[in-house]
Design an enzyme around this catalytic site. Sequence first.
Site, PDB file in Angstrom:
ATOM      1  N   ARG A 159       1.576  -3.260  46.806  1.00  0.00           N
ATOM      2  CA  ARG A 159       0.453  -4.194  46.956  1.00  0.00           C
ATOM      3  C   ARG A 159       0.218  -4.997  45.671  1.00  0.00           C
ATOM      4  NH1 ARG A 159      -2.108  -2.878  51.711  1.00  0.00           N
ATOM      5  NH2 ARG A 159      -2.050  -0.683  52.362  1.00  0.00           N
TER       6      ARG A 159
ATOM      7  N   LYS B  81       3.337  14.406  49.140  1.00  0.00           N
ATOM      8  CA  LYS B  81       3.145  15.838  49.366  1.00  0.00           C
ATOM      9  C   LYS B  81       1.660  16.108  49.548  1.00  0.00           C
ATOM     10  CE  LYS B  81       7.144  16.753  46.406  1.00  0.00           C
ATOM     11  NZ  LYS B  81       7.634  17.321  45.121  1.00  0.00           N
TER      12      LYS B  81
ATOM     13  N   GLY C  72      11.007  18.496  46.683  1.00  0.00           N
ATOM     14  CA  GLY C  72      11.752  19.312  45.740  1.00  0.00           C
ATOM     15  C   GLY C  72      11.291  19.094  44.311  1.00  0.00           C
TER      16      GLY C  72
ATOM     17  N   ALA D  24       9.265  11.954  38.488  1.00  0.00           N
ATOM     18  CA  ALA D  24       9.688  10.567  38.643  1.00  0.00           C
ATOM     19  C   ALA D  24      10.425  10.057  37.410  1.00  0.00           C
ATOM     20  CB  ALA D  24       8.472   9.683  38.939  1.00  0.00           C
TER      21      ALA D  24
ATOM     22  N   LYS E 161       2.111  23.735  46.698  1.00  0.00           N
ATOM     23  CA  LYS E 161       2.443  23.986  45.290  1.00  0.00           C
ATOM     24  C   LYS E 161       1.511  23.199  44.381  1.00  0.00           C
ATOM     25  CE  LYS E 161       4.554  19.900  44.445  1.00  0.00           C
ATOM     26  NZ  LYS E 161       4.351  18.971  43.301  1.00  0.00           N
TER      27      LYS E 161
ATOM     28  N   THR F 189       6.199  22.394  38.791  1.00  0.00           N
ATOM     29  CA  THR F 189       4.858  21.815  38.779  1.00  0.00           C
ATOM     30  C   THR F 189       3.852  22.689  38.049  1.00  0.00           C
ATOM     31  OG1 THR F 189       5.415  20.919  40.953  1.00  0.00           O
ATOM     32  CG2 THR F 189       3.141  20.716  40.264  1.00  0.00           C
TER      33      THR F 189
ATOM     34  N   SER G 266       3.298  17.206  35.158  1.00  0.00           N
ATOM     35  CA  SER G 266       2.716  17.351  36.490  1.00  0.00           C
ATOM     36  C   SER G 266       1.258  16.918  36.466  1.00  0.00           C
ATOM     37  CB  SER G 266       2.814  18.809  36.954  1.00  0.00           C
ATOM     38  OG  SER G 266       1.915  19.065  38.006  1.00  0.00           O
ATOM     39  N   ARG G 267       0.898  15.946  37.281  1.00  0.00           N
ATOM     40  CA  ARG G 267      -0.497  15.497  37.336  1.00  0.00           C
ATOM     41  C   ARG G 267      -1.417  16.625  37.775  1.00  0.00           C
ATOM     42  NH1 ARG G 267       2.071  11.143  39.854  1.00  0.00           N
ATOM     43  NH2 ARG G 267       1.370  11.887  41.886  1.00  0.00           N
TER      44      ARG G 267
ATOM     45  N   LEU H 108      -4.369  10.370  39.859  1.00  0.00           N
ATOM     46  CA  LEU H 108      -4.413  11.026  41.157  1.00  0.00           C
ATOM     47  C   LEU H 108      -3.693  12.373  41.133  1.00  0.00           C
ATOM     48  CD1 LEU H 108      -4.912  10.902  44.273  1.00  0.00           C
ATOM     49  CD2 LEU H 108      -2.641   9.869  44.446  1.00  0.00           C
TER      50      LEU H 108
END
Length: 327
Positions: A34, A107, A135, A139, A190, A247, A253-254, A273
């Site tokens: 967007r 996810k 998996g 990124a 997870k 994770t 990992s966020r 997020l």
Amino acid sequence: MSAYKVTVLGGGAWGTALALAMLRAGHSVTLWARDADSVEAIAKGQNPRYLPGITFETGIAATSDLAKALTGADCVLVVTPAQALRSVLGEVKPHVASHVPLVLCAKGIERDTGTLLSAIARELLPENPVAALSGPSFATDVARGLPTAVVVAAEDDERAAALALRFSAANLRCYSTDDLIGVELGGALKNVFAIAAGAVTGAGLGASAQAALVTRGFVELRRIGAAFGARPETLMGLSGLGDLMLTCSSAQSRNFAYGVALGKGEELSGRPLAEGVATSYIAARLTRERGIEAPIVEAVAALLDKAITINEAVAGLMTRPLRAEAD
């Protein structure tokens, strides 16, 4: 094997990384986002908003025109956030041919309804085959072309295997399975356990506590998976144990980072997020409704609601009735 025309929906870090992976696998790739600035940057080999400091090869056709992006697509990777999937697929429906596979790459579980993402896709686009990709994969690693292994799931095992073959490249190895529910649950839950692991770390409770938390989280994951019909071996694989290991152990990992902030008592509004937040609430509700014992999921939901403190959560877990380890 002929190249696909792959359309990637989502211009965030994971969408951009998967678009690059598909390009490296020899496919023609169109990415829809967007945000006009992201579209312009991706076409020039950068995504500074989501992948800062990474420069990548050009060749991705980026656009903010959804109809244009979907025209002639052989496969669509849906990489928008889980809680936005329903609205995005509503926009997609008029523009995608009925035979085109939809590969869900987010996810989560829809918070309002408790619906798995594949069920939402089948509800809105019943003529389109549905698959999922999941998996242990950050990124940034995929965007840089670092070795990564994932799993592609579809209820039709031949379709899953065919997609996995097409998606695989030198630095992306794709396995396949027909246990779509198992892969979706592993990927969604997870994130909840990653928040828990982060909270333990943020509260300074030690490496031993974190190891115990992750291990018992895996037991809980298998217990929930079994109640929903997932196969144990799926949750032992990349989308379950593999993703859980990654994770729950890295600040990349966020969800883990969100948990660290939670454990430290920091302000959480405005943070990136973390899908595990929404998933924790609906997972706690679903497990209660089904009578599934899920104390860690319950504790995370209560922590996020500020109904308990991290110390109260840990005390509750530590003083529960003792049981055999395998239970």
